[in-house]
Design a protein around this motif. Sequence first.
Motif, mmCIF file in Angstrom:
data_model
loop_
_atom_site.group_PDB
_atom_site.id
_atom_site.type_symbol
_atom_site.label_atom_id
_atom_site.label_comp_id
_atom_site.label_asym_id
_atom_site.label_seq_id
_atom_site.Cartn_x
_atom_site.Cartn_y
_atom_site.Cartn_z
ATOM 1 N N LEU A 86 16.594 19.728 88.452
ATOM 2 C CA LEU A 86 16.632 20.996 87.728
ATOM 3 C C LEU A 86 16.067 20.852 86.321
ATOM 4 O O LEU A 86 15.518 21.803 85.751
ATOM 5 N N LYS A 87 16.190 19.650 85.741
ATOM 6 C CA LYS A 87 15.668 19.400 84.392
ATOM 7 C C LYS A 87 14.229 18.887 84.405
ATOM 8 O O LYS A 87 13.627 18.704 83.353
ATOM 9 N N ASN A 88 13.717 18.630 85.623
ATOM 10 C CA ASN A 88 12.392 18.012 85.766
ATOM 11 C C ASN A 88 12.326 16.674 85.031
ATOM 12 O O ASN A 88 11.351 16.374 84.335
ATOM 13 N N GLU A 89 13.367 15.892 85.181
ATOM 14 C CA GLU A 89 13.440 14.577 84.574
ATOM 15 C C GLU A 89 13.801 13.536 85.632
ATOM 16 O O GLU A 89 14.295 13.875 86.710
ATOM 17 N N SER A 90 13.569 12.275 85.311
ATOM 18 C CA SER A 90 13.948 11.185 86.204
ATOM 19 C C SER A 90 15.343 10.682 85.850
ATOM 20 O O SER A 90 15.727 10.656 84.676
ATOM 21 N N ILE A 91 16.056 10.251 86.854
ATOM 22 C CA ILE A 91 17.366 9.655 86.610
ATOM 23 C C ILE A 91 17.224 8.375 85.785
ATOM 24 O O ILE A 91 18.128 7.994 85.037
ATOM 25 N N ALA A 92 16.074 7.736 85.871
ATOM 26 C CA ALA A 92 15.840 6.496 85.134
ATOM 27 C C ALA A 92 15.804 6.716 83.628
ATOM 28 O O ALA A 92 15.935 5.766 82.854
ATOM 29 N N ASP A 93 15.629 7.953 83.190
ATOM 30 C CA ASP A 93 15.551 8.267 81.760
ATOM 31 C C ASP A 93 16.880 8.734 81.178
ATOM 32 O O ASP A 93 16.955 9.060 79.990
ATOM 33 N N GLN A 94 17.930 8.780 81.978
ATOM 34 C CA GLN A 94 19.214 9.314 81.519
ATOM 35 C C GLN A 94 20.050 8.246 80.825
ATOM 36 O O GLN A 94 19.972 7.059 81.146
ATOM 37 N N ARG A 95 20.827 8.701 79.865
ATOM 38 C CA ARG A 95 21.840 7.858 79.214
ATOM 39 C C ARG A 95 23.191 8.435 79.628
ATOM 40 O O ARG A 95 23.499 9.594 79.324
ATOM 41 N N VAL A 96 23.991 7.616 80.326
ATOM 42 C CA VAL A 96 25.158 8.111 81.048
ATOM 43 C C VAL A 96 26.453 7.597 80.437
ATOM 44 O O VAL A 96 26.620 6.376 80.254
ATOM 45 N N VAL A 97 27.361 8.508 80.144
ATOM 46 C CA VAL A 97 28.715 8.142 79.713
ATOM 47 C C VAL A 97 29.678 8.505 80.831
ATOM 48 O O VAL A 97 29.691 9.649 81.310
ATOM 49 N N MET A 113 23.386 3.168 88.576
ATOM 50 C CA MET A 113 22.472 2.116 88.155
ATOM 51 C C MET A 113 21.535 1.713 89.296
ATOM 52 O O MET A 113 20.346 1.444 89.068
ATOM 53 N N LYS A 114 22.042 1.681 90.521
ATOM 54 C CA LYS A 114 21.176 1.385 91.673
ATOM 55 C C LYS A 114 20.117 2.473 91.833
ATOM 56 O O LYS A 114 18.958 2.197 92.176
ATOM 57 N N GLY A 115 20.516 3.729 91.589
ATOM 58 C CA GLY A 115 19.556 4.825 91.642
ATOM 59 C C GLY A 115 18.491 4.686 90.567
ATOM 60 O O GLY A 115 17.298 4.933 90.816
ATOM 61 N N GLU A 123 17.374 -3.838 86.372
ATOM 62 C CA GLU A 123 18.834 -3.755 86.335
ATOM 63 C C GLU A 123 19.380 -3.825 84.922
ATOM 64 O O GLU A 123 20.328 -3.120 84.569
ATOM 65 N N GLN A 124 18.796 -4.671 84.081
ATOM 66 C CA GLN A 124 19.285 -4.823 82.720
ATOM 67 C C GLN A 124 19.103 -3.531 81.923
ATOM 68 O O GLN A 124 20.003 -3.098 81.189
ATOM 69 N N THR A 125 17.964 -2.890 82.070
ATOM 70 C CA THR A 125 17.723 -1.631 81.369
ATOM 71 C C THR A 125 18.689 -0.563 81.856
ATOM 72 O O THR A 125 19.239 0.215 81.053
ATOM 73 N N ALA A 126 18.919 -0.530 83.159
ATOM 74 C CA ALA A 126 19.863 0.441 83.719
ATOM 75 C C ALA A 126 21.260 0.237 83.136
ATOM 76 O O ALA A 126 21.955 1.203 82.788
ATOM 77 N N ARG A 127 21.646 -1.008 83.015
ATOM 78 C CA ARG A 127 22.977 -1.305 82.466
ATOM 79 C C ARG A 127 23.072 -0.908 80.994
ATOM 80 O O ARG A 127 24.116 -0.446 80.535
#
Length: 330
Positions: A86-97, A113-115, A123-127
């Motif tokens: 819906l945001k036209n963004e990738s999950i890889a660009d999200q910062r998640v709390v 993180m697997k996504g 993996e390190q960047t995802a973490r």
Amino acid sequence: ELLEHPHYLGVNQKRLIGDDYMAFMDKFVSAVEGRWPKAVIQWEDFSKDVAFKVLERYRDKIPCFNDDIQGTGAVVLAGLLSACQLKNESIADQRVVIAGAGAGGIGVASEIMKGMVREGIDEQTAREQMFVLDGKGLVVEGLTPDEYKQRVAQKPEAIADWDIEGQTPSLMEVVENAKPTVLIGLTGVRDLFCEPVIRRMKASCERPVIFPLSNPTANCEAIPQDIFDWTEGTALVATGSPFDNAEYAGGSFPIGQGNNAFIFPGLGFASVLGKCRRISDEMVLESAYALADYNAEHHLKNRLIYPPVDELQAVSKYVATRVLAVALED
């Protein structure tokens, strides 16, 4: 007190712990295998530390999965994938709390993180983009003793330049410093996502994704209508309990319900049909992408992050078909 109650129906002795507990579980699994050799075991409602130990002990020996860890993780990942579309963004660009570091919270963090890795980052960047809080604050290596939380703990150097009052950052301090795009609640703490927290998140994120997933409704971290009011109608919201549409500026916004029932029937059914010897991480991850793809095909145009619960059978068949294909490939 429960053991002494006249209506208590359980075994009248204290709960097993440690090696005795695992020895009992070994007997249980052996008995199930002997009686129903093709059975798939779905673990449910184990205490948080035991949940991970049981899953790790048997996941490569028998076809089994933990719904609180893997089912919750998959359904939340699916919702986040829908929100990112819906945001036209990738999950890889999200910062998640993620507020809540029980079995569900750690499972959600791990699956997201697997996504992210599937979408192209390491993996390190995802973490580094994942911030998990327990009752004491942000989970940080060296400050959090619980072993099962270490897989999602932030490194101390990541928060070294943060402006915080204590040793462990609070929810507000994490939101202020990490500038998240996604906020997920799995705490059971009502009103945890208060107006100052939501407004602070909105200040650094044009379209925040906010999932207060605790249920029942009385334990929800925030009410969807409040979130829409505090974010001027820009938030993308899903909950764990059913809510009426939110209203803002003359528009009506449906609230999707992130229910594990979108995942575990299809995942289990695929495991049975495939006569799987184990349930792989790839199968669980595929269940999340299958749910997101089903939703994109049928409901994303209406801004729904999850399908209606009354489509559960159709969703389950779709998820089972996709998971079975990956199981056979594995």
